[in-house]
Each structure stands twice: as structure tokens, then as C-alpha cells.
Design an enzyme around this catalytic site. Sequence first.
Site, short mmCIF file in Angstrom:
data_model
loop_
_atom_site.label_atom_id
_atom_site.label_comp_id
_atom_site.label_asym_id
_atom_site.label_seq_id
_atom_site.Cartn_x
_atom_site.Cartn_y
_atom_site.Cartn_z
N LYS A 1 10.95 -0.35 13.35
CA LYS A 1 10.22 -1.24 14.27
C LYS A 1 11.07 -1.53 15.50
O LYS A 1 10.57 -1.56 16.63
CB LYS A 1 9.82 -2.53 13.57
CG LYS A 1 8.66 -2.35 12.60
CD LYS A 1 7.96 -3.67 12.35
CE LYS A 1 6.96 -3.70 11.25
NZ LYS A 1 5.85 -2.86 11.20
N LYS B 1 3.64 8.67 7.19
CA LYS B 1 3.15 8.12 5.93
C LYS B 1 1.73 7.55 6.11
O LYS B 1 1.44 7.01 7.18
CB LYS B 1 4.12 6.99 5.57
CG LYS B 1 3.97 6.36 4.25
CD LYS B 1 5.00 5.25 4.11
CE LYS B 1 4.64 4.05 4.97
NZ LYS B 1 5.25 2.79 4.60
N LYS C 1 -1.41 1.26 6.51
CA LYS C 1 -2.45 0.35 7.01
C LYS C 1 -2.42 0.28 8.53
O LYS C 1 -3.41 -0.04 9.16
CB LYS C 1 -2.20 -1.06 6.47
CG LYS C 1 -2.35 -1.18 4.98
CD LYS C 1 -1.52 -2.35 4.44
CE LYS C 1 -1.32 -2.23 2.94
NZ LYS C 1 -0.10 -2.88 2.47
#
Length: 330
Positions: free
Chosen positions: A111, A193, A196
Amino acid sequence: MKRMLSGIKPTGQLHLGNYIGALRHFVEYQDEYEMFAFIANLHCITVPQDPKELQTNLRDCVALYLACGLDPAKANIFLQTDVRAHAQLGYIMCCHTYMGELNRMTQFKDKMAHGEKNLSGGLYTYPSLMAADILLYDPDYVPVGEDQKQHVELTRDLAIRFNNRYGDLFKVPEPLVAKVGARIMSLSDPSKKMSKSDETNKGCIYLLDDLKKARKKVMSAVTDNCANVHFDPENQPGISNLMQILSSLSDERPMGEIEAEFAGKGYGEFKRSVADAVCAKLEEIQTRYNEVLSSGEIDRALNSGAERANLIADEKLAKVQKALGMEIIR
Ligand code: TYM
């Protein structure tokens, strides 16, 4: 009976990666182990949440635990905030985690590398809370997908650190990462990956996706031009990912068997078989999900799960605080 613990963070809808990498194993192991499966709602708020959406996601997450086959008569299902000891031991763990260790955690590092602004302190220290989640219960195993293995390894280091410093306090748990399906990739970009936070929404199949939509996502999954259904994650990541999905949903069918079935056949036919397997599983889960929502099962499961969890967690927290000299011994 050996013990197992794991959790899922319902920051959004649960997806096929969560099911294949984690949830199906919780169900598989609930007969053999004393299972603790919780909803990590403290972890949710490490990133901003819409309170109304979070409410829906929490309820859906419990409903999906049950719909996927977790049985409250066998497994302890609970909400993290219903067991206050998580936050308290989380703080104690945080005080024993080095910043160097937190800096090495790939999720936060990624991040930061993407230049995301205003990341919270909670996001930075969440591996310490995750260690507390686990160590409160002395589990033997922690079934997780590959992306969480690093956190379980930090948990092991922390358990050993505490045991060396304060005496025998925690069992050192083992991560349990399955050979097949521990890292399901995005259908639209198999280098990433399945997650969500998929912006296009094409790469992620949610457990509550409309079946037509789910089928479409599989049929338009990115593959390659090798025209060969062959398991080779490095050179054919898209096809290999679909093979992992098919294998996981069909009793871990060996890759060689899948290759033999589709030898000389086109990708279209292979994708149809994957889509059939995915839709059959989603339909089974969704039928049960609708039953669960209209019954009182969710509240009953959470109440009995929290009762058992609190008993164990309170005892462990008291032992830790005493060992650290934090309590006034009367
Ligand atoms: P979370 O909510 O991101 O994911 C829940 C579980 O699903 C697995 N998973 C996947 N497996 C295969 N392929 C994928 N694409 C995929 N995406 C997710 C994850 O590895 C995980 O097992 N920090 C945890 C929640 C947590 C926890 C814990 C887990 C909090 N405390 C204590 C175990 C023990 C998390 O964010 O998982």
C-alpha cells in the site's frame, strides 16, 4: 482434540478466493479439530468503512460461514468484538512487536509503495492484533491462504518472544496453507491475487454473485494462446488458475487428470466446465444462505460461539497480564 483458529475480514463481500483458500478448509476440519472461526470486524476498520455497508457485510459473512457448511454445534463462530480480550491482548502484542517487523509486512509495504495516502495506524499495527487473535486460543494450526502466512509467521515469532521473556504463555501455532488453491488469482489479471479491491469487478467472483454474472466472468477469464490445458503457473497463469479453481471445487482432482480430460480440446470447453463447477458451488451456497438469513441461526451461533471464546480468551489474557506484572496481585 487439537485446536484450530482462523478468521475472515469482511471489508466487502466474501469471494471465491476466501472460500477456496480458507473457508472450505474450516468446514473440512471442523469434525477433526476444535474449530474457532471468527469474523475479524476490528480488522475491517483499519480502512474506512461505510457503517451501513459494514452491517450488511458482517451479517453476510456469518450467514456465509453457515451456508458454506460451518456447523455451530461443532465450530465456535463468533464476532471479534464480542470477545474484548482481542483488543486488549492486541495492544500488549503491539508493544512487543518491533517496527522493523511491521515494516516488513508485505500488505502494508504494498500500500505504501502504491503511494496510498492517509493509511491508518491500525493498518500498520494490524499484524500484532492478528497475533493476539490467534494466541488467545493456543491453536495448533491456523488455516489460511498464502497471503496470510507471513502474519502467522510473525505470530510464531511473538509467541516465542513472550515465552522466552515471561515463561511458558503461548502455544506456537503452525500456519496451514493448502497445496492447491492457497492463492487464487484474478480472472482478469492472473498476475494479481483475486481480491475484494478489484476495481474492474471482472476478476473477482463473489459468493453471492448472480450465477449468470459469475459464468460470464469465468468465460471471459484471461488465458493465453498456447491452446493447451496445462498446469504451469509461470507460463500459463490464467489457465493454471482456472485449473486450481476446478480442482479445488472437485475434491482436489489431480492436475494430470484435468490435463488428460481436456487434451486436444479448446479453452471454450474447459472454461465451460470451470463455470459449471463454480456455478454449482455458488448455487448450493446461495440456497443455504437464503435459508440461514430467514432463520434465527445467525444470532444463536454468534451467542454460543462468543460464550465459549470468552471463557478461553479471558483466562489467557489474565495469565498474560499477571506474567507481565500488570496486575496488582491481591
Ligand atoms: P482476509 O479477510 O483478507 O482473507 C480471509 C482468508 O481468505 C484467504 N484469501 C485467499 N485465499 C486464496 N486466494 C485468494 N485470492 C485469497 N484471498 C484471501 C486469506 O489468506 C485468509 O485466509 N488478516 C486476515 C484475517 C484475520 C485472521 C486472524 C486470519 C484476522 N485475524 C487470525 C487468521 C487468524 C485477513 O485479512 O484475511
